[in-house]
Design a protein around this motif. Sequence first.
Motif, PDB file in Angstrom:
ATOM      1  N   ASP A 188      -5.468   0.839  -4.224  1.00  0.00           N
ATOM      2  CA  ASP A 188      -5.468   1.332  -2.844  1.00  0.00           C
ATOM      3  C   ASP A 188      -6.743   0.914  -2.119  1.00  0.00           C
ATOM      4  O   ASP A 188      -6.711   0.469  -0.954  1.00  0.00           O
ATOM      5  CB  ASP A 188      -5.324   2.852  -2.855  1.00  0.00           C
ATOM      6  CG  ASP A 188      -4.947   3.412  -1.490  1.00  0.00           C
ATOM      7  OD1 ASP A 188      -4.551   2.630  -0.603  1.00  0.00           O
ATOM      8  OD2 ASP A 188      -5.047   4.635  -1.309  1.00  0.00           O
ATOM      9  N   ARG A 189      -7.884   1.048  -2.802  1.00  0.00           N
ATOM     10  CA  ARG A 189      -9.148   0.625  -2.188  1.00  0.00           C
ATOM     11  C   ARG A 189      -9.169  -0.885  -1.946  1.00  0.00           C
ATOM     12  O   ARG A 189      -9.633  -1.347  -0.890  1.00  0.00           O
ATOM     13  CB  ARG A 189     -10.322   1.025  -3.080  1.00  0.00           C
ATOM     14  CG  ARG A 189     -10.602   2.525  -3.110  1.00  0.00           C
ATOM     15  CD  ARG A 189     -11.965   2.807  -3.716  1.00  0.00           C
ATOM     16  NE  ARG A 189     -12.016   2.365  -5.109  1.00  0.00           N
ATOM     17  CZ  ARG A 189     -11.738   3.138  -6.142  1.00  0.00           C
ATOM     18  NH1 ARG A 189     -11.353   4.394  -5.957  1.00  0.00           N
ATOM     19  NH2 ARG A 189     -11.822   2.678  -7.373  1.00  0.00           N
ATOM     20  N   ASN A 190      -8.667  -1.639  -2.912  1.00  0.00           N
ATOM     21  CA  ASN A 190      -8.639  -3.095  -2.747  1.00  0.00           C
ATOM     22  C   ASN A 190      -7.744  -3.511  -1.586  1.00  0.00           C
ATOM     23  O   ASN A 190      -8.073  -4.438  -0.836  1.00  0.00           O
ATOM     24  CB  ASN A 190      -8.165  -3.764  -4.039  1.00  0.00           C
ATOM     25  CG  ASN A 190      -9.162  -3.621  -5.171  1.00  0.00           C
ATOM     26  OD1 ASN A 190     -10.351  -3.417  -4.934  1.00  0.00           O
ATOM     27  ND2 ASN A 190      -8.695  -3.724  -6.407  1.00  0.00           N
TER      28      ASN A 190
ATOM     29  N   ASP B 260      -7.056  -1.660   1.024  1.00  0.00           N
ATOM     30  CA  ASP B 260      -7.780  -1.282   2.252  1.00  0.00           C
ATOM     31  C   ASP B 260      -8.775  -2.366   2.642  1.00  0.00           C
ATOM     32  O   ASP B 260      -8.865  -2.754   3.824  1.00  0.00           O
ATOM     33  CB  ASP B 260      -8.516   0.045   2.049  1.00  0.00           C
ATOM     34  CG  ASP B 260      -7.607   1.252   2.227  1.00  0.00           C
ATOM     35  OD1 ASP B 260      -6.585   1.123   2.940  1.00  0.00           O
ATOM     36  OD2 ASP B 260      -7.905   2.314   1.661  1.00  0.00           O
ATOM     37  N   GLU B 261      -9.534  -2.852   1.673  1.00  0.00           N
ATOM     38  CA  GLU B 261     -10.502  -3.907   1.949  1.00  0.00           C
ATOM     39  C   GLU B 261      -9.805  -5.188   2.398  1.00  0.00           C
ATOM     40  O   GLU B 261     -10.265  -5.872   3.319  1.00  0.00           O
ATOM     41  CB  GLU B 261     -11.346  -4.172   0.706  1.00  0.00           C
ATOM     42  CG  GLU B 261     -12.228  -2.996   0.307  1.00  0.00           C
ATOM     43  CD  GLU B 261     -12.942  -3.218  -1.009  1.00  0.00           C
ATOM     44  OE1 GLU B 261     -12.722  -4.294  -1.619  1.00  0.00           O
ATOM     45  OE2 GLU B 261     -13.707  -2.330  -1.442  1.00  0.00           O
TER      46      GLU B 261
ATOM     47  N   GLN C 105      -5.631   4.072  -7.567  1.00  0.00           N
ATOM     48  CA  GLN C 105      -6.740   4.329  -6.650  1.00  0.00           C
ATOM     49  C   GLN C 105      -7.557   3.065  -6.422  1.00  0.00           C
ATOM     50  O   GLN C 105      -7.968   2.784  -5.284  1.00  0.00           O
ATOM     51  CB  GLN C 105      -7.623   5.449  -7.208  1.00  0.00           C
ATOM     52  CG  GLN C 105      -6.977   6.823  -7.145  1.00  0.00           C
ATOM     53  CD  GLN C 105      -7.800   7.892  -7.841  1.00  0.00           C
ATOM     54  OE1 GLN C 105      -8.578   7.593  -8.746  1.00  0.00           O
ATOM     55  NE2 GLN C 105      -7.632   9.142  -7.429  1.00  0.00           N
ATOM     56  N   ARG C 106      -7.787   2.303  -7.482  1.00  0.00           N
ATOM     57  CA  ARG C 106      -8.497   1.030  -7.318  1.00  0.00           C
ATOM     58  C   ARG C 106      -7.684   0.063  -6.473  1.00  0.00           C
ATOM     59  O   ARG C 106      -8.228  -0.627  -5.589  1.00  0.00           O
ATOM     60  CB  ARG C 106      -8.798   0.418  -8.688  1.00  0.00           C
ATOM     61  CG  ARG C 106      -9.836   1.173  -9.505  1.00  0.00           C
ATOM     62  CD  ARG C 106     -10.294   0.344 -10.687  1.00  0.00           C
ATOM     63  NE  ARG C 106      -9.185   0.065 -11.601  1.00  0.00           N
ATOM     64  CZ  ARG C 106      -8.873   0.828 -12.635  1.00  0.00           C
ATOM     65  NH1 ARG C 106      -9.553   1.945 -12.877  1.00  0.00           N
ATOM     66  NH2 ARG C 106      -7.875   0.503 -13.436  1.00  0.00           N
TER      67      ARG C 106
ATOM     68  N   GLN D  65       0.823  -1.214   0.000  1.00  0.00           N
ATOM     69  CA  GLN D  65       0.000   0.000   0.000  1.00  0.00           C
ATOM     70  C   GLN D  65       0.856   1.262   0.000  1.00  0.00           C
ATOM     71  O   GLN D  65       0.517   2.254  -0.644  1.00  0.00           O
ATOM     72  CB  GLN D  65      -0.936   0.000   1.204  1.00  0.00           C
ATOM     73  CG  GLN D  65      -1.985   1.107   1.151  1.00  0.00           C
ATOM     74  CD  GLN D  65      -3.017   0.956   2.229  1.00  0.00           C
ATOM     75  OE1 GLN D  65      -2.691   0.735   3.394  1.00  0.00           O
ATOM     76  NE2 GLN D  65      -4.288   1.081   1.864  1.00  0.00           N
TER      77      GLN D  65
END
Length: 298
Positions: free
Chosen positions: A256-258, A260-261, A253-254, A19
């Motif tokens: 980073d979100r993945n 995070d999840e 950005q995608r 990340q």
Amino acid sequence: MSDSAASLRRKISSAGDLQSVVRTMKAMAASSIGQYERSVLALADYYRTVELGLGACFRESAPVAVIAPHNERSNPGVIGAIVFGSDQGLVGQFNDVIAEYAIKTLSTLPGKTEVLAVGERVRARLANSDLQMIGLFPVPNSVQAIAPLVGQIQIASEARRAEHEYTQVYVFHNRPKPGGLYEPVSQRLLPLDAQWQLGLTNVPWPTKSLPEVISGSIATLRALIREYLFISLFRACAESLASENASRLAAMQRADRNIDELMVTLQSTFRRLRQDAIDEELFDVIAGYEALSKTANV
């Protein structure tokens, strides 16, 4: 149980490191977009000035063959194409979109096609088609590196044009759109025929004072033609780089979100396993205490 917890700790640590890398690349992409977008905006006024100058030249004289084939007996029907892509990955469908668009567009044109690719990854996709690849150029890593690249492309194109009679020359690239999106576009660079000249002639002059071409209309015209071709390639490259970084920013950005999840899932699983281990140890302590109590009562 402890092995699973240790494995989860390693996964959480690796996800955190990944990340950090993703967020660094996201910041770099966002920074790069700015310089290329500013370059494109700066080019707009200059491009407009060149168009006005060409229109002034054509209004003073009849349409002329400003760039003609070198040899009418050379192989006819050769179409040249310049396709801008990327050298690096992590750009989503950026290279696939422009490669498919170029292949589809060129397949509708008659004659043999020769392609110069800018970017190793787009070249790999174009090589899987029936198009003939004749050259590869690296993608510039800054605005300052675009001009030398355009010069190399012009030299290579002119060398090929000296060997073949190019009926047409096209440039393909992705153009940025609002909202961090992009779209594939193409521009016909050659021939500079009567239709193209007529279109420039119809461009209205912005003031009431009409211009006058000095120092010889032919010399001025050829100088403006060189600038027109140079600025067309420069703008295509700058827009492609802006689109590439926009695509990379969206991909990061995608990611980073993945991540995070994934981190939430791993940490939740780790806490559950840890609580299960604590509960199991407590049950063992209670069971041991009860066993000792029964032994003491006996």
